[in-house]
Design a protein around this motif. Structure first.
Motif, short mmCIF file in Angstrom:
data_model
loop_
_atom_site.label_atom_id
_atom_site.label_comp_id
_atom_site.label_asym_id
_atom_site.label_seq_id
_atom_site.Cartn_x
_atom_site.Cartn_y
_atom_site.Cartn_z
N SER A 1 0.84 -1.21 0.00
CA SER A 1 0.00 0.00 0.00
C SER A 1 0.87 1.25 0.00
CB SER A 1 -0.92 -0.01 1.22
OG SER A 1 -1.71 -1.18 1.24
N TYR A 2 1.93 1.23 0.79
CA TYR A 2 2.85 2.37 0.85
C TYR A 2 3.46 2.67 -0.52
CZ TYR A 2 7.41 4.58 1.66
OH TYR A 2 8.53 5.36 1.58
N LEU A 3 3.88 1.62 -1.23
CA LEU A 3 4.51 1.82 -2.53
C LEU A 3 3.51 2.37 -3.55
CD1 LEU A 3 6.71 -1.42 -2.78
CD2 LEU A 3 7.45 0.89 -2.21
N ILE A 4 2.28 1.90 -3.51
CA ILE A 4 1.25 2.41 -4.43
C ILE A 4 1.00 3.89 -4.18
CG2 ILE A 4 -1.19 2.29 -5.04
CD1 ILE A 4 -1.07 -0.72 -4.55
N ILE A 5 0.86 4.28 -2.91
CA ILE A 5 0.62 5.69 -2.58
C ILE A 5 1.80 6.55 -3.02
CG2 ILE A 5 0.33 7.30 -0.66
CD1 ILE A 5 -1.17 5.06 0.81
N VAL B 1 6.22 9.99 4.40
CA VAL B 1 6.28 10.12 5.86
C VAL B 1 4.88 10.11 6.45
CG1 VAL B 1 6.93 11.65 7.76
CG2 VAL B 1 8.49 11.31 5.84
N VAL B 2 3.97 10.85 5.83
CA VAL B 2 2.58 10.87 6.31
C VAL B 2 1.98 9.47 6.26
CG1 VAL B 2 0.27 11.76 5.85
CG2 VAL B 2 2.23 13.27 5.69
N THR B 3 2.27 8.74 5.18
CA THR B 3 1.74 7.37 5.04
C THR B 3 2.29 6.46 6.11
OG1 THR B 3 1.60 7.70 2.63
CG2 THR B 3 1.49 5.44 3.45
N VAL B 4 3.58 6.55 6.38
CA VAL B 4 4.20 5.71 7.43
C VAL B 4 3.58 6.00 8.79
CG1 VAL B 4 6.34 5.30 8.70
CG2 VAL B 4 6.37 5.39 6.21
N ILE B 5 3.41 7.29 9.10
CA ILE B 5 2.80 7.64 10.39
C ILE B 5 1.37 7.12 10.48
CG2 ILE B 5 2.05 9.58 11.81
CD1 ILE B 5 4.42 11.17 10.73
N ALA B 6 0.61 7.25 9.38
CA ALA B 6 -0.77 6.76 9.37
C ALA B 6 -0.82 5.25 9.60
CB ALA B 6 -1.43 7.13 8.05
N MET B 7 0.09 4.53 8.98
CA MET B 7 0.10 3.07 9.14
C MET B 7 0.47 2.66 10.57
SD MET B 7 1.70 1.80 5.51
CE MET B 7 0.69 1.83 4.02
N THR C 1 12.01 2.46 22.04
CA THR C 1 12.16 1.50 20.93
C THR C 1 11.18 1.81 19.82
OG1 THR C 1 12.84 -0.20 22.52
CG2 THR C 1 12.17 -0.93 20.33
N GLU C 2 9.94 2.09 20.19
CA GLU C 2 8.92 2.39 19.18
C GLU C 2 9.23 3.70 18.46
OE1 GLU C 2 8.32 1.44 22.21
OE2 GLU C 2 7.41 -0.54 21.93
N LEU C 3 9.66 4.70 19.21
CA LEU C 3 10.00 5.98 18.60
C LEU C 3 11.20 5.87 17.67
CD1 LEU C 3 9.47 8.44 21.59
CD2 LEU C 3 8.04 8.21 19.56
N LEU C 4 12.17 5.05 18.08
CA LEU C 4 13.35 4.85 17.24
C LEU C 4 12.96 4.16 15.93
CD1 LEU C 4 16.42 4.99 16.85
CD2 LEU C 4 16.59 2.78 18.04
N GLU C 5 12.09 3.15 16.04
CA GLU C 5 11.63 2.45 14.84
C GLU C 5 10.87 3.39 13.91
OE1 GLU C 5 8.71 -1.30 13.61
OE2 GLU C 5 9.26 -0.96 15.71
N LEU C 6 10.02 4.23 14.49
CA LEU C 6 9.27 5.20 13.68
C LEU C 6 10.22 6.18 13.01
CD1 LEU C 6 6.58 6.40 12.75
CD2 LEU C 6 6.52 7.73 14.87
N GLY C 7 11.25 6.60 13.72
CA GLY C 7 12.22 7.52 13.13
C GLY C 7 12.98 6.90 11.98
N ILE C 8 13.36 5.64 12.13
CA ILE C 8 14.08 4.95 11.04
C ILE C 8 13.18 4.80 9.83
CG2 ILE C 8 15.17 2.78 10.37
CD1 ILE C 8 16.10 2.48 13.26
N ASN C 9 11.94 4.40 10.07
CA ASN C 9 11.00 4.24 8.94
C ASN C 9 10.76 5.58 8.25
OD1 ASN C 9 10.72 1.52 9.40
ND2 ASN C 9 8.86 1.72 10.61
N GLY C 10 10.61 6.65 9.03
CA GLY C 10 10.40 7.96 8.44
C GLY C 10 11.61 8.43 7.63
N THR C 11 12.80 8.12 8.13
CA THR C 11 14.01 8.49 7.39
C THR C 11 14.07 7.75 6.06
OG1 THR C 11 15.16 8.85 9.49
CG2 THR C 11 16.53 8.58 7.50
N MET C 12 13.74 6.49 6.06
CA MET C 12 13.75 5.73 4.81
C MET C 12 12.68 6.25 3.86
SD MET C 12 14.62 1.78 5.77
CE MET C 12 13.23 1.56 6.82
N ALA C 13 11.54 6.69 4.40
CA ALA C 13 10.48 7.24 3.55
C ALA C 13 10.94 8.52 2.86
CB ALA C 13 9.23 7.50 4.38
#
Length: 738
Positions: free
Chosen positions: A414-418, A448-454, A466-478
Motif C-alpha cells: 500500500s505504501y509503494l502504491i501511494i 512520511v505521512v503514510t508511514v505515520i498513518a500506518m 524502541t517504538e519511537l526509534l523504529e518510527l524515526g528509522i522508517n520515516g528516514t527511509m520514507a
C-alpha cells in the motif's frame, strides 16, 4: 562511436518491425516479473521429522484452518447436545378415545347379540293349539339369548384389530364374557371413570419407565378409590396410559447442527509460531507443520501457479492500455521496449533492497524508489499507464518485501502504491530538473505521512524509546525514497531519451537553450531567419495551448524549422538585408528548387545532429505540399503549360497538430511582416485567408485538427500578432529631428 550508435539504432529499428515483437516484449516482462518474485513465493525448505528437535523457529507462511482441531471441537459440541423430547398433548385424548372405543364395541356387541337372538327366535316353528292353551296358563318365556360361546366369538370378531397387543393378555375369555355381561349403565359409568383417570395421569410428563409406572399406579389408585370398579377395567385403564414425551429426531438434529455451527474454526494466522528452535516435534506439532505445507514441499507448485496467474492479470491490464496508446510519433513497440526497461530497472532495485530485509528488522521496503519508475513512465509514455504501473509495482513490492514466502506484505504494498501515484499526480507537464527534485520532496512528505498513518492504524504505543526509534528509522527511509527516486529519474532520463529517441519536456527545454550549436548557427548565419523563427515560436506555442497540443514542442520545433536556410542564406528575403535579390537573375525553376530545398535540407541537418524525430518531422512537414505561388505565377507568365505540381513542396503533409500549427504560423508571420501598416483588421483577414487557403488545399487532411480547433487557432494567432504589432504613439516631427 557514432557509427556504433547508428548501427545499434538500425538493428533496433529493424527488430521493432518484427511482426510478433510486442508478444516477445510481454513475454519478457512476465518472465522478469516471475524471475524476480520466484524466490518470494517458493516455500521455505525445512527438514521436518517426527519426534525430532526443530532446527529453527518455524512460523506459519500463510493463514490456514486447522481442520482436525476444528472437526474435533465440532464433534465434542455435537455430542454435548442431549436428545430432544416433545410432550404430545394429543396422546392422552388418543388413549381416552381408544378406551371409549373399546366400551363402545362392548355395547354394540351386546345390541348385535340381542338382535341375532331375536331373529333366531322368529325363525323357530309356530306352536300347536294345545301348547298355546297351556302357555296361557303359564308365565311368558324369557327373551332369547345367544350362548356364551356365540357371544364370545361375536365379541372377538368385533374387537379384532381394535385393541393393542398389551391388552390381549388382560382380556382373556373369562374377562371378555364378564365385561360383555355388564349392563350398559355400568359400562358408561366405568368408561367415564376410566377416561377421567387416564386424563389425570397423562396430564404430566411421562418419559422414562419410572414415570410410566408411577402414572399407571395413579390410575389404579384413582379407580380403586372410586369403588365398585372391576379389576379388569382398572387394569385396562392403567395399560391405556403410555409415554407422552417422545424423542424428536428433527429437533435433536437441529440442536446438534446449531452447536456445530457455533464452533469457530481453529485458524493459524500468518506469522504465528508453530514450533520454536530446539523444541520437540510431537505428533500434534507435526500435524500442524504438514497442514502449513512443510510436509512435502518438493512437489508443491500451487504458489508458482498463483504467482503466474497474478502476473497474467497484471500483464492483461498493460496490454489493454498499450493497445489504445497514441502512436503518432513513435511506434507502439518503442514504447513497449522502453516500458520493459523502466519497469525492469524498478523491480531490480526493489529486489536489491529486499536482500537487506530480515524478519525482525525495520521495513526496508519504505526506501524502495518506486516513484522513479512512475515518473519515468509518465514523462516518456503517458499518465494512464503511469498510474496503472504504480499499482502493479505496489503489488510486486508486496511480494518482494514479504516476510513469509508466498504471503503478501500489504503494508509495504500500500505504501509503494501511494508513493508512486503521488509522484505521477504532482509531476506536471512543464518539468525541469528542479521540478523533478520538488516532486521527490513532495513524495518524501507523502511517504512520511503514510508511514505515520500506518503506525497509528496498528494502535502501537509510541511512548517507548524502541517504538519511537523504529518510527524515526522508517520515516528516514520514507524521506530517502522520494529523494533517491528524484535523483535516479534525473540520472536515467537522458539515457532513455538518447537510446530511444524520446522527446521529454526536459529535453525540449535543453534544446531551447540559445547556446545550442544549431541555434547559434541560425543566429550567426541567418539572423533574419532566427528572428522569424522566434516569432513563429511565439505564435505556435500559444496556438497549441489553445487546442491542447504540446506548446513547448511547437516552440522548440519553430526555432529549428528553417535551419535548412543556413545552406543558402542570401536566397531568402529576410536575410538579404537590403542586398540585391539573387532570384531576380534566376529562372523560376531554379529559384523554386532553392526555396523548396530548405525543408529537406533542414530535416537532413537535424538528422545529422541526432535531433529528436518530432522536430525533424516538423521541419520536413511545415510546408506540406503547398504551392510556391510567386514563382509559379512568374513561370506561368513565360510558359502557360507549367503545372502546379512542378511548383509544390515535396511534402509530406503535416501529420500532427504541432506540425500543422507551425506551418500555418510560418506562413502567417511572413505575410503579416510584409504589411506596411498592420492593423487588427488586416491581421485578422490575413490569418483567416491563410487558414482557409491551407484548408481548401488539403494541408490539414493528415492531422487531427477539427474545424473548431482551427477557429481557436486563428483567434490565438490574431491575439498574439496584435500584441506584437500593437500601435505606437506617434511623436511630433520636431521631437524626432531633435
Amino acid at each position: 562511436m557514432k557509427k556504433k550508435v547508428k548501427r545499434w539504432n538500425f538493428s533496433f529499428q529493424h527488430l521493432k518491425n518484427f511482426k510478433f515483437y510486442h508478444i516477445i516484449i510481454y513475454f519478457l516482462l512476465g518472465l522478469i516479473m516471475f524471475g524476480l518474485m520466484f524466490s518470494n513465493v517458493k516455500p521455505e525448505e525445512i527438514n521436518v521429522q517426527l519426534f525430532s528437535q526443530a532446527e529453527k523457529t518455524i512460523v506459519a507462511p500463510h493463514s490456514f484452518e486447522d481442520r482436525e482441531a476444528t472437526e474435533l471441537l465440532r464433534r465434542e459440541a455435537e455430542d454435548s447436545v442431549p436428545n430432544q423430547y416433545n410432550r404430545d398433548k394429543d396422546k392422552a385424548y388418543q388413549q381416552v378415545a381408544r378406551i371409549e372405543s373399546f366400551f363402545g364395541e362392548l355395547r354394540a356387541t351386546q345390541s348385535e347379540s340381542s338382535e341375532l337372538a331375536r331373529k333366531s327366535a322368529e325363525n323357530t316353528p309356530p306352536t300347536t293349539d294345545e301348547e298355546e292353551e297351556s302357555s296361557d296358563n303359564q308365565e311368558p318365556p324369557p327373551p332369547p339369548e345367544l350362548s356364551d360361546e356365540e357371544n364370545l366369538e361375536l365379541l372377538k370378531k368385533n374387537l379384532e384389530g381394535q385393541i393393542p397387543s398389551q391388552w390381549e393378555e388382560e382380556l382373556d375369555d373369562g374377562n371378555l364374557l364378564f365385561l360383555f355381561g355388564l349392563p350398559s349403565s355400568d359400562l358408561n359409568q366405568y368408561k367415564e371413570a376410566s377416561a377421567t383417570a387416564i386424563i389425570n395421569a397423562m396430564s404430566r410428563d411421562i418419559q422414562t419407565p419410572e414415570h410410566l409406572a408411577e402414572a399407571r399406579n395413579s390410575v389404579r389408585t384413582e379407580l380403586t378409590q372410586s369403588g365398585n370398579i372391576p379389576g379388569v377395567i382398572i387394569n385396562l385403564s392403567s395399560l391405556a396410559v403410555i409415554n407422552n414425551v417422545i424423542f424428536d429426531s428433527a429437533l435433536t438434529q437441529e440442536k446438534k447442527q446449531e452447536a456445530i455451527d457455533a464452533v469457530e474454526s481453529v485458524r493459524i494466522s500468518q506469522g504465528d509460531t508453530i514450533v520454536k528452535a530446539g523444541q520437540y516435534i510431537d505428533r500434534e506439532t507435526y500435524r500442524l507443520l504438514n497442514a502449513a505445507g512443510f510436509g512435502d514441499q518438493s512437489r508443491s507448485i500451487t504458489p508458482f501457479v498463483g504467482l503466474l496467474v497474478m502476473i497474467v492479470l497484471m500483464l492483461s491490464s498493460l496490454i489493454y492500455l498499450f493497445r489504445n496508446i497514441d502512436t503518432t510519433i513513435h511506434s507502439k513497440n518503442t514504447y513497449l521496449t522502453m516500458y520493459l526497461l523502466i519497469f525492469s530497472i524498478t523491480l531490480v532495485l526493489m529486489k536489491i533492497f529486499s536482500f537487506f530485509q530480515t524478519l525482525n528488522s525495520t521495513e526496508i521496503g519504505y526506501i524502495a524508489p518506486v516513484a522513479m519508475g512512475a515518473m519515468l513512465i509518465k514523462m516518456l509514455i503517458n499518465d494512464r499507464i503511469a498510474i496503472i504501473s504504480s499499482i502493479i509495482l505496489g503489488f510486486c513490492g508486496s511480494f518482494i518485501f514479504n516476510l513469509v514466502p508466498g504471503a503478501m506484505n500489504y503494508t509495504v504494498g500500500s505504501y509503494l502504491i501511494i508513493s508512486a501515484v503521488a509522484s505521477v499526480l504532482f509531476l506536471n507537464q512543464h518539468n525541469r530538473r528542479l521540478t523533478i527534485l520538488q516532486t521527490g520532496l513532495f513524495v518524501s512528505f507523502i511517504n512520511v505521512v503514510t508511514v505515520i498513518a500506518m503506525v497509528l492504524l496498528t494502535n502501537k504505543d509510541l511512548t517507548g524509546m524502541t517504538e519511537l526509534l523504529e518510527l524515526g528509522i522508517n520515516g528516514t527511509m520514507a524521506v530517502g525514497s522520494g529523494i533517491v527516486s528524484a535523483v535516479l529519474t534525473i540520472g536515467i532520463l537522458p539515457f532513455l531519451e538518447v537510446g530511444f529517441g524520446m522527446l521529454s519536456t526536459m529535453k525540449l527545454l535543453e534544446l531551447s537553450n540559445p547556446n545550442h550549436p544549431l541555434l547559434r548557427k541560425i543566429l550567426m548565419e541567418t539572423p533574419g531567419t532566427y528572428h522569424h523563427s522566434v516569432m513563429v515560436a511565439n505564435l505556435s506555442e500559444s496556438a497549441c495551448e489553445a487546442v491542447g497540443a504540446n506548446g513547448l514542442l511547437a516552440r522548440v520545433a519553430s526555432y529549428y524549422h528553417d535551419i535548412g536556410k543556413t545552406k543558402r542564406p542570401s536566397y531568402f528575403i529576410e536575410n538579404q538585408m537590403g542586398q540585391v535579390n539573387p532570384h531576380d537573375k534566376l529562372p523560376p525553376q531554379t529559384s523554386k528548387n532553392i526555396i523548396i530545398a530548405h525543408a529537406t535540407d533542414g530535416a537532413q541537418i537535424l538528422k545529422d545532429h541526432n535531433m529528436p524525430k518530432e522536430i525533424v518531422d516538423i521541419a520536413a512537414q511545415h510546408h506540406g505540399n503547398t504551392l510556391l505561388k510567386y514563382f509559379y505565377h512568374k513561370a506561368k507568365e513565360k510558359n502557360d503549360t507549367v503545372s502546379e505540381d512542378d511548383y509544390r513542396y515535396p511534402g509530406p503533409k503535416a501529420s500532427t497538430k504541432e506540425a500543422a500549427i507551425v506551418g500555418t504560423a510560418d506562413s502567417i508571420e511572413a505575410a503579416v511582416r510584409s504589411l506596411d501598416n498592420p492593423t487588427p483588421d488586416k491581421i485578422e483577414n490575413i490569418v483567416k485567408a491563410i487558414i482557409k487557403d491551407r484548408l481548401q488545399d488539403g494541408q490539414y487532411s493528415e492531422c487531427s485538427l477539427t474545424f473548431s480547433e482551427l477557429e481557436d487557432i486563428g483567434k490565438s494567432f490574431c491575439e498574439t500578432l496584435q500584441g506584437i504589432f500593437h500601435s505606437r504613439i506617434e511623436y511630433p516631427k520636431g521631437d524626432e529631428e531633435s
